[in-house]
Write a protein that holds these residues in place. Structure first.
Motif, PDB file in Angstrom:
ATOM      1  N   ALA A  71       0.829  -1.205   0.000  1.00 23.43           N
ATOM      2  CA  ALA A  71       0.000   0.000   0.000  1.00 23.43           C
ATOM      3  C   ALA A  71       0.867   1.261   0.000  1.00 23.43           C
ATOM      4  O   ALA A  71       0.604   2.213  -0.754  1.00 23.43           O
ATOM      5  N   SER A  74       2.571   1.771  -3.336  1.00 24.98           N
ATOM      6  CA  SER A  74       1.646   2.258  -4.362  1.00 24.98           C
ATOM      7  C   SER A  74       1.493   3.768  -4.273  1.00 24.98           C
ATOM      8  O   SER A  74       1.360   4.450  -5.308  1.00 24.98           O
ATOM      9  N   ASP A  78       2.604   6.454  -7.133  1.00 26.40           N
ATOM     10  CA  ASP A  78       1.668   7.481  -7.606  1.00 26.40           C
ATOM     11  C   ASP A  78       2.182   8.900  -7.394  1.00 26.40           C
ATOM     12  O   ASP A  78       1.540   9.863  -7.829  1.00 26.40           O
ATOM     13  N   ASP A 178      -8.345  -0.347  -2.407  1.00 25.14           N
ATOM     14  CA  ASP A 178      -8.586   0.382  -3.651  1.00 25.14           C
ATOM     15  C   ASP A 178      -7.752  -0.158  -4.804  1.00 25.14           C
ATOM     16  O   ASP A 178      -8.084   0.060  -5.969  1.00 25.14           O
ATOM     17  N   ARG A 179      -6.663  -0.850  -4.487  1.00 26.15           N
ATOM     18  CA  ARG A 179      -5.738  -1.307  -5.514  1.00 26.15           C
ATOM     19  C   ARG A 179      -5.747  -2.800  -5.740  1.00 26.15           C
ATOM     20  O   ARG A 179      -5.262  -3.283  -6.759  1.00 26.15           O
ATOM     21  N   ILE A 180      -6.260  -3.555  -4.768  1.00 21.54           N
ATOM     22  CA  ILE A 180      -6.191  -5.013  -4.844  1.00 21.54           C
ATOM     23  C   ILE A 180      -7.571  -5.600  -4.612  1.00 21.54           C
ATOM     24  O   ILE A 180      -8.208  -5.352  -3.584  1.00 21.54           O
ATOM     25  N   HIS A 281      -1.865  -7.704 -15.079  1.00 20.84           N
ATOM     26  CA  HIS A 281      -1.853  -6.747 -13.967  1.00 20.84           C
ATOM     27  C   HIS A 281      -0.521  -6.807 -13.241  1.00 20.84           C
ATOM     28  O   HIS A 281      -0.029  -7.887 -12.914  1.00 20.84           O
ATOM     29  N   LEU A 283       1.559  -4.707  -9.919  1.00 21.31           N
ATOM     30  CA  LEU A 283       1.308  -3.752  -8.837  1.00 21.31           C
ATOM     31  C   LEU A 283       2.314  -2.618  -8.791  1.00 21.31           C
ATOM     32  O   LEU A 283       1.945  -1.474  -8.518  1.00 21.31           O
TER      33      LEU A 283
END
Length: 380
Positions: A71, A74, A78, A178-180, A281, A283
């Motif tokens: 998390a 990520s 970003d 939100d991502r996984i 996909h 990450l």
């Protein structure tokens, strides 16, 4: 699901689960982005005799830090967080008492010097909605930040969670979800609790199972003395009951250091998606992955009192907790016996999730390590 070349792994798994110490467990392994082992067996809930199923999830205790790290990375990817920015730039109150220079990187690599709290946080208060932020901001470092490393069992995750809240408005659990979309949770939804395999707490068995190797001697002595930095660090979060990890209310809070819940297949998917594409996909990008697995901390651990190695948030092989099968692995284990890691050099992702508390702290579970060794033997 089991590829024939891994039949020896299934045989070891069968010896461990049910017939051995683990009452129920699941194992999932990806190779080159494809699942090659996805097996489960035994009892998920010893009280109701509910069997382990394909969708069973279990608490993973310290292995939660792998989810936390994903998390945080990520947010770095970003551009929302920056590794070498001081935490205090996101959270000004944290600068108090000599913590003004502690960076996000130092927190991820266990170099922040804040592994314990003078005022521990109780699980009861977390469930009630209290935050550890005030206690963290007021804490004086145990050593000069950045000059040494020592495992932060709870506090490092809490610092990163607070930073995430400052920059996104949400905790780490929301960032993760939100991502996984797979079966990994920091903050378990009420409706998912029916799939949970409660942990078994064999206290006397746990004590007898503690490793006797000389490398663990300092740890074993310090863990029973309440005034040591080790004991204070382990007790930064005080549990209101022994089986707190089975309490849906605690698991729902999203405590980011050890309240994670996952299936083996969800964990293996996550780690496989860190080192390459899984069904299109990925990450994190390759450059960030290279930075993630680079050694940041190594040598004598100020808290665990043994040699440890860390990259960005992940444990690296080296030292008695996780000797590892290759030097290119990265991941995290937990006291629950869970172990999850990736090995980019061998295009491998591994996740073992049992429901029996391990004989030791993060990564040292003998069953998980035996399974990992057998997987590598099958790849040879």
């Amino acid at each position: 699901m089991l590829e024939p070349r891994f039949s020896a792994v299934a045989e070891v798994f069968e010896q461990i689960v049910g017939k051995g110490t683990d009452r129920g467990a699941a194992l999932c392994v990806y190779h080159r982005g494809i699942p090659v082992i996805d097996i489960w067996a035994g009892t998920a809930d010893v009280k109701t005799r509910r069997p382990w199923a394909a969708d069973t999830i279990a608490p993973i205790t310290g292995a939660t830090k792998g989810l936390l790290t994903v998390a945080v990375l990520s947010l770095v990817q970003d551009g929302v967080l920056h590794l070498d920015t001081p935490v205090a730039e996101y959270w000004p109150d944290f600068a108090a008492d000599g913590k003004q220079d502690i960076t996000v990187r130092w927190v991820l690599t266990h170099r922040a010097g804040v592994p314990a709290l003078d005022k521990p946080v109780s699980s009861r208060n977390l469930i009630a909605g209290d935050s550890p932020a005030e206690a963290l901001a007021a804490q004086v470092p145990a050593w000069q930040p950045g000059t040494a490393h020592g495992y932060h069992p709870s506090t490092g995750a809490w610092i990163l969670d607070e930073v995430a809240r400052r920059v996104t408005g949400s905790g780490i659990g929301k960032v993760l979800s939100d991502r996984i979309g797979e079966d990994v949770f920091i903050g378990l939804d009420e409706g998912e609790a029916v799939r949970l395999a409660p942990l078994i707490f064999p206290i006397m068995e746990l004590m007898r199972a503690r490793p006797k190797e000389p490398e663990f001697a300092e740890f074993s002595k310090a863990v029973f003395s309440s005034k040591t930095l080790l004991a204070r660090s382990l007790n930064a979060l005080s549990m209101s009951k022994v089986d707190q990890f089975n309490d849906p209310a605690f698991l729902a809070v999203g405590e980011p250091s050890m309240s994670g819940v996952a299936s083996a297949s969800g964990l293996a998917w996550l780690y496989a998606s860190l080192i390459g594409e899984v069904a299109g996909h990925r990450l994190i990008n390759p450059d960030l992955l290279d930075a993630t697995v680079r050694e940041e901390s190594h040598g004598h651990d100020q808290v665990l009192l043994m040699n440890t190695r860390f990259g960005l948030g992940f444990m690296l092989p080296g030292g008695p907790l996780w000797p590892g099968e290759t030097r290119t692995q990265f991941g995290h284990g937990g006291t629950s016996g869970a172990l999850a890691f990736a090995d980019p050099a061998n295009h491998l992702a591994f996740a073992y999730v049992p429901n029996r508390i391990s004989g030791y702290i993060e990564g040292a579970d003998a069953n998980a390590r035996r399974l990992a060794v057998t997987v590598y033997e099958a790849l040879a």
